[in-house]
Write an enzyme that holds these catalytic residues in place. Structure first.
Site, PDB file in Angstrom:
ATOM      1  N   SER A 147       3.416  -6.708  18.299  1.00  0.00           N
ATOM      2  CA  SER A 147       3.228  -6.397  16.880  1.00  0.00           C
ATOM      3  C   SER A 147       4.473  -6.612  16.019  1.00  0.00           C
ATOM      4  O   SER A 147       5.001  -7.715  15.929  1.00  0.00           O
ATOM      5  CB  SER A 147       2.725  -4.953  16.763  1.00  0.00           C
ATOM      6  OG  SER A 147       2.213  -4.705  15.473  1.00  0.00           O
ATOM      7  N   HIS A 195      -5.607  -2.934  18.731  1.00  0.00           N
ATOM      8  CA  HIS A 195      -4.351  -3.641  18.473  1.00  0.00           C
ATOM      9  C   HIS A 195      -3.288  -3.321  19.531  1.00  0.00           C
ATOM     10  O   HIS A 195      -2.691  -4.229  20.112  1.00  0.00           O
ATOM     11  CB  HIS A 195      -3.847  -3.289  17.079  1.00  0.00           C
ATOM     12  CG  HIS A 195      -2.567  -3.975  16.710  1.00  0.00           C
ATOM     13  ND1 HIS A 195      -2.434  -5.353  16.710  1.00  0.00           N
ATOM     14  CD2 HIS A 195      -1.358  -3.478  16.352  1.00  0.00           C
ATOM     15  CE1 HIS A 195      -1.203  -5.665  16.355  1.00  0.00           C
ATOM     16  NE2 HIS A 195      -0.531  -4.559  16.151  1.00  0.00           N
ATOM     17  N   ASP A 200      -9.160  -6.313  18.373  1.00  0.00           N
ATOM     18  CA  ASP A 200      -8.122  -6.589  17.371  1.00  0.00           C
ATOM     19  C   ASP A 200      -8.464  -7.909  16.679  1.00  0.00           C
ATOM     20  O   ASP A 200      -7.916  -8.965  16.995  1.00  0.00           O
ATOM     21  CB  ASP A 200      -6.743  -6.666  18.038  1.00  0.00           C
ATOM     22  CG  ASP A 200      -5.615  -6.813  17.026  1.00  0.00           C
ATOM     23  OD1 ASP A 200      -5.892  -6.735  15.813  1.00  0.00           O
ATOM     24  OD2 ASP A 200      -4.468  -7.010  17.451  1.00  0.00           O
TER      25      ASP A 200
END
Length: 268
Positions: A168, A246, A219
Protein backbone atom coordinates in the site's frame (compact mmCIF):
# COMPACT_ATOMS: atom_id res chain seq x y z
CA UNK A 1 -44.59 -32.42 65.90
CA UNK A 2 -44.59 -34.40 62.67
CA UNK A 3 -47.05 -31.90 61.19
CA UNK A 4 -44.81 -28.90 61.94
CA UNK A 5 -41.72 -30.76 60.79
CA UNK A 6 -43.38 -31.61 57.46
CA UNK A 7 -44.44 -27.98 57.00
CA UNK A 8 -40.88 -26.80 57.61
CA UNK A 9 -39.58 -29.27 55.02
CA UNK A 10 -42.14 -28.08 52.46
CA UNK A 11 -41.34 -24.42 53.18
CA UNK A 12 -37.63 -25.15 52.81
CA UNK A 13 -38.16 -26.81 49.44
CA UNK A 14 -40.32 -23.91 48.26
CA UNK A 15 -37.67 -21.43 49.37
CA UNK A 16 -34.93 -23.41 47.60
CA UNK A 17 -36.96 -23.58 44.40
CA UNK A 18 -37.58 -19.81 44.57
CA UNK A 19 -33.86 -19.08 44.96
CA UNK A 20 -32.94 -21.38 42.06
CA UNK A 21 -35.60 -19.80 39.84
CA UNK A 22 -34.29 -16.33 40.70
CA UNK A 23 -30.75 -17.31 39.81
CA UNK A 24 -31.68 -19.03 36.56
CA UNK A 25 -34.20 -16.48 35.30
CA UNK A 26 -31.70 -13.98 33.78
CA UNK A 27 -29.92 -16.63 31.75
CA UNK A 28 -33.27 -18.13 30.71
CA UNK A 29 -34.45 -14.69 29.62
CA UNK A 30 -31.23 -14.00 27.74
CA UNK A 31 -31.37 -17.38 26.06
CA UNK A 32 -34.92 -16.74 24.87
CA UNK A 33 -34.01 -13.34 23.34
CA UNK A 34 -30.56 -13.95 21.81
CA UNK A 35 -29.77 -16.68 19.28
CA UNK A 36 -26.99 -19.07 20.16
CA UNK A 37 -23.43 -18.63 18.89
CA UNK A 38 -23.99 -21.34 16.28
CA UNK A 39 -27.19 -19.66 15.08
CA UNK A 40 -25.45 -16.28 14.92
CA UNK A 41 -22.72 -17.82 12.74
CA UNK A 42 -25.33 -19.27 10.38
CA UNK A 43 -27.06 -15.88 10.24
CA UNK A 44 -23.75 -14.17 9.42
CA UNK A 45 -23.82 -12.04 12.57
CA UNK A 46 -20.46 -13.48 13.69
CA UNK A 47 -17.80 -14.47 11.23
CA UNK A 48 -16.46 -17.98 11.49
CA UNK A 49 -13.03 -18.05 13.08
CA UNK A 50 -10.29 -17.93 10.41
CA UNK A 51 -7.68 -20.68 10.37
CA UNK A 52 -4.59 -19.87 12.43
CA UNK A 53 -1.77 -18.24 10.45
CA UNK A 54 1.13 -20.36 9.25
CA UNK A 55 3.68 -19.67 11.97
CA UNK A 56 7.02 -20.88 13.27
CA UNK A 57 7.09 -23.60 15.92
CA UNK A 58 10.49 -22.28 17.07
CA UNK A 59 10.69 -19.52 19.62
CA UNK A 60 12.20 -16.59 17.71
CA UNK A 61 13.58 -13.48 19.39
CA UNK A 62 12.68 -10.26 17.60
CA UNK A 63 15.09 -7.52 18.59
CA UNK A 64 14.68 -3.80 17.99
CA UNK A 65 17.03 -0.98 17.08
CA UNK A 66 17.12 2.60 15.90
CA UNK A 67 19.39 4.10 13.26
CA UNK A 68 20.51 7.68 13.95
CA UNK A 69 19.97 10.31 11.29
CA UNK A 70 17.30 12.63 9.96
CA UNK A 71 14.94 11.06 10.59
CA UNK A 72 16.05 8.32 12.99
CA UNK A 73 14.66 4.98 11.86
CA UNK A 74 13.22 2.35 14.20
CA UNK A 75 13.33 -1.27 13.07
CA UNK A 76 12.70 -4.84 14.18
CA UNK A 77 14.93 -7.75 13.24
CA UNK A 78 14.66 -11.52 13.39
CA UNK A 79 17.82 -13.48 12.66
CA UNK A 80 17.71 -16.85 10.89
CA UNK A 81 17.91 -20.06 12.90
CA UNK A 82 17.94 -23.77 12.09
CA UNK A 83 15.41 -26.36 13.27
CA UNK A 84 17.19 -26.56 16.63
CA UNK A 85 17.00 -22.81 17.14
CA UNK A 86 20.70 -22.18 16.46
CA UNK A 87 21.60 -19.02 14.57
CA UNK A 88 22.75 -19.59 10.99
CA UNK A 89 23.84 -17.55 7.99
CA UNK A 90 20.81 -16.22 6.08
CA UNK A 91 19.70 -17.71 2.79
CA UNK A 92 18.39 -14.26 1.88
CA UNK A 93 17.75 -10.92 3.56
CA UNK A 94 14.24 -9.52 3.50
CA UNK A 95 13.12 -5.96 4.24
CA UNK A 96 9.45 -5.41 5.08
CA UNK A 97 7.78 -2.01 4.79
CA UNK A 98 4.20 -1.34 5.92
CA UNK A 99 0.94 0.33 4.95
CA UNK A 100 -0.74 3.49 6.21
CA UNK A 101 -2.57 1.86 9.12
CA UNK A 102 0.31 -0.37 10.23
CA UNK A 103 3.91 -0.40 11.49
CA UNK A 104 6.81 -2.83 11.77
CA UNK A 105 5.03 -4.36 14.77
CA UNK A 106 2.37 -5.71 12.40
CA UNK A 107 4.88 -8.16 10.93
CA UNK A 108 5.91 -9.32 14.39
CA UNK A 109 2.34 -9.81 15.60
CA UNK A 110 1.30 -11.57 12.39
CA UNK A 111 4.17 -14.02 12.88
CA UNK A 112 5.87 -13.07 9.61
CA UNK A 113 9.22 -12.14 11.15
CA UNK A 114 9.40 -15.35 13.17
CA UNK A 115 8.34 -17.49 10.24
CA UNK A 116 10.96 -15.96 7.96
CA UNK A 117 13.72 -16.39 10.56
CA UNK A 118 12.80 -20.02 11.24
CA UNK A 119 12.87 -20.62 7.48
CA UNK A 120 16.45 -19.37 7.24
CA UNK A 121 15.89 -15.74 6.23
CA UNK A 122 17.03 -12.56 7.93
CA UNK A 123 13.94 -10.37 8.34
CA UNK A 124 14.06 -6.61 8.91
CA UNK A 125 10.89 -4.55 9.36
CA UNK A 126 11.14 -0.78 9.26
CA UNK A 127 8.93 1.93 10.78
CA UNK A 128 8.67 4.49 7.98
CA UNK A 129 8.98 8.18 8.98
CA UNK A 130 5.90 9.37 10.83
CA UNK A 131 4.80 5.87 11.82
CA UNK A 132 5.39 3.76 14.90
CA UNK A 133 8.64 4.78 16.60
CA UNK A 134 10.14 6.69 13.66
CA UNK A 135 9.44 10.45 13.83
CA UNK A 136 8.18 12.34 10.80
CA UNK A 137 10.58 14.50 8.83
CA UNK A 138 10.44 17.18 6.15
CA UNK A 139 13.47 15.55 4.52
CA UNK A 140 11.46 12.72 2.93
CA UNK A 141 8.97 14.61 0.79
CA UNK A 142 10.37 13.73 -2.64
CA UNK A 143 10.92 10.45 -4.49
CA UNK A 144 14.70 10.87 -4.41
CA UNK A 145 14.75 11.60 -0.68
CA UNK A 146 12.71 8.46 0.00
CA UNK A 147 15.07 6.43 -2.17
CA UNK A 148 18.01 7.88 -0.22
CA UNK A 149 16.32 6.92 3.05
CA UNK A 150 15.99 3.28 1.99
CA UNK A 151 19.60 3.26 0.77
CA UNK A 152 20.77 4.63 4.12
CA UNK A 153 18.79 1.97 5.95
CA UNK A 154 20.18 -0.89 3.84
CA UNK A 155 23.78 0.31 3.88
CA UNK A 156 23.80 1.05 7.62
CA UNK A 157 22.65 -2.49 8.44
CA UNK A 158 24.83 -4.21 5.85
CA UNK A 159 21.89 -5.39 3.80
CA UNK A 160 22.89 -6.38 0.27
CA UNK A 161 20.56 -7.56 -2.47
CA UNK A 162 17.45 -7.98 -0.28
CA UNK A 163 13.93 -8.97 -1.14
CA UNK A 164 11.80 -5.86 -0.60
CA UNK A 165 8.18 -6.22 0.51
CA UNK A 166 5.96 -3.17 0.01
CA UNK A 167 2.25 -2.90 0.89
CA UNK A 168 0.00 0.00 0.00
CA UNK A 169 1.33 3.41 1.15
CA UNK A 170 4.94 2.19 1.26
CA UNK A 171 4.90 2.04 -2.54
CA UNK A 172 5.94 5.70 -2.49
CA UNK A 173 9.27 4.48 -1.10
CA UNK A 174 9.62 1.10 -2.81
CA UNK A 175 8.63 1.91 -6.39
CA UNK A 176 11.04 4.85 -6.85
CA UNK A 177 13.75 2.60 -5.37
CA UNK A 178 12.79 -0.17 -7.81
CA UNK A 179 12.99 2.27 -10.73
CA UNK A 180 16.46 3.49 -9.81
CA UNK A 181 18.06 0.46 -8.15
CA UNK A 182 16.25 -2.66 -9.31
CA UNK A 183 19.62 -4.42 -9.81
CA UNK A 184 20.22 -4.12 -6.06
CA UNK A 185 17.08 -6.11 -5.24
CA UNK A 186 17.04 -9.90 -5.20
CA UNK A 187 13.26 -9.85 -5.28
CA UNK A 188 10.25 -7.58 -4.94
CA UNK A 189 6.90 -8.30 -3.24
CA UNK A 190 4.37 -5.50 -3.91
CA UNK A 191 1.05 -5.84 -2.08
CA UNK A 192 -1.37 -3.40 -3.74
CA UNK A 193 1.13 -0.52 -3.53
CA UNK A 194 0.47 3.11 -4.43
CA UNK A 195 2.41 4.75 -7.24
CA UNK A 196 2.27 2.06 -9.91
CA UNK A 197 0.92 4.51 -12.50
CA UNK A 198 4.02 6.69 -12.24
CA UNK A 199 6.15 4.09 -14.06
CA UNK A 200 6.07 3.96 -17.84
CA UNK A 201 5.56 0.72 -19.79
CA UNK A 202 9.16 0.85 -21.01
CA UNK A 203 10.47 1.35 -17.46
CA UNK A 204 8.47 -1.67 -16.33
CA UNK A 205 9.91 -3.79 -19.16
CA UNK A 206 13.46 -2.78 -18.22
CA UNK A 207 13.11 -4.08 -14.65
CA UNK A 208 14.25 -7.70 -14.41
CA UNK A 209 13.77 -8.17 -10.65
CA UNK A 210 11.79 -11.34 -9.77
CA UNK A 211 8.45 -10.08 -8.45
CA UNK A 212 5.59 -11.63 -6.49
CA UNK A 213 2.46 -9.51 -7.02
CA UNK A 214 0.00 -10.03 -4.16
CA UNK A 215 -3.47 -8.55 -3.77
CA UNK A 216 -6.87 -9.39 -2.30
CA UNK A 217 -9.79 -10.57 -4.39
CA UNK A 218 -12.06 -7.96 -2.79
CA UNK A 219 -9.61 -5.09 -3.29
CA UNK A 220 -11.21 -3.81 -6.48
CA UNK A 221 -9.63 -0.35 -6.17
CA UNK A 222 -5.90 -0.13 -5.46
CA UNK A 223 -5.38 -3.88 -5.62
CA UNK A 224 -6.86 -4.24 -9.09
CA UNK A 225 -5.22 -1.06 -10.34
CA UNK A 226 -1.74 -1.99 -9.11
CA UNK A 227 -2.12 -5.52 -10.49
CA UNK A 228 -2.95 -4.15 -13.93
CA UNK A 229 0.20 -2.01 -13.91
CA UNK A 230 2.62 -4.40 -12.20
CA UNK A 231 1.99 -7.28 -14.60
CA UNK A 232 4.01 -5.26 -17.11
CA UNK A 233 7.08 -6.42 -15.17
CA UNK A 234 8.59 -9.21 -17.28
CA UNK A 235 9.57 -11.53 -14.42
CA UNK A 236 6.47 -11.71 -12.24
CA UNK A 237 4.14 -14.14 -10.50
CA UNK A 238 0.65 -13.20 -9.30
CA UNK A 239 -1.13 -14.39 -6.16
CA UNK A 240 -4.72 -13.23 -5.65
CA UNK A 241 -5.94 -14.11 -2.17
CA UNK A 242 -9.62 -15.16 -2.33
CA UNK A 243 -12.02 -13.36 -0.01
CA UNK A 244 -9.33 -10.91 1.11
CA UNK A 245 -9.56 -7.12 1.21
CA UNK A 246 -6.89 -4.43 0.74
CA UNK A 247 -4.70 -5.58 3.66
CA UNK A 248 -4.96 -9.11 2.29
CA UNK A 249 -2.11 -10.47 4.42
CA UNK A 250 -4.20 -9.64 7.50
CA UNK A 251 -7.31 -11.37 6.15
CA UNK A 252 -5.49 -14.46 4.87
CA UNK A 253 -2.19 -14.75 6.76
CA UNK A 254 -1.78 -18.49 6.24
CA UNK A 255 -2.23 -18.26 2.47
CA UNK A 256 -0.05 -15.15 2.31
CA UNK A 257 2.78 -16.76 4.27
CA UNK A 258 2.64 -19.89 2.15
CA UNK A 259 2.86 -17.88 -1.08
CA UNK A 260 5.71 -15.77 0.31
CA UNK A 261 7.78 -18.76 1.40
CA UNK A 262 7.19 -20.47 -1.93
CA UNK A 263 8.43 -17.37 -3.78
CA UNK A 264 11.51 -17.03 -1.57
CA UNK A 265 12.39 -20.71 -1.98
CA UNK A 266 12.75 -20.14 -5.71
CA UNK A 267 15.19 -17.27 -5.12
CA UNK A 268 17.53 -19.14 -2.74
Amino acid sequence: MNFFRNRLVVLGLVLLATVLLYLLLPSMRQGSMEPSFEVQQRMGMIAASPPPPLQSSINITVRTGQLPGDPPLFFREALPVDSAGRQILPKLQMVLLHGQAFTSKTWEELGTLGLLASSGYQALALDLPGFGNSPDSETVKSDQSRVDLLKRFLESLGVRSPVLLSPSMSGQYALPFLQRHSAQLHGFVPIAPVGTRSITPQEYRDIQTPTLIVYGELDTNLGAQSHKNLIQLPNHTVVKLPGARHACYMDKPREFHRALLDFLSKLD
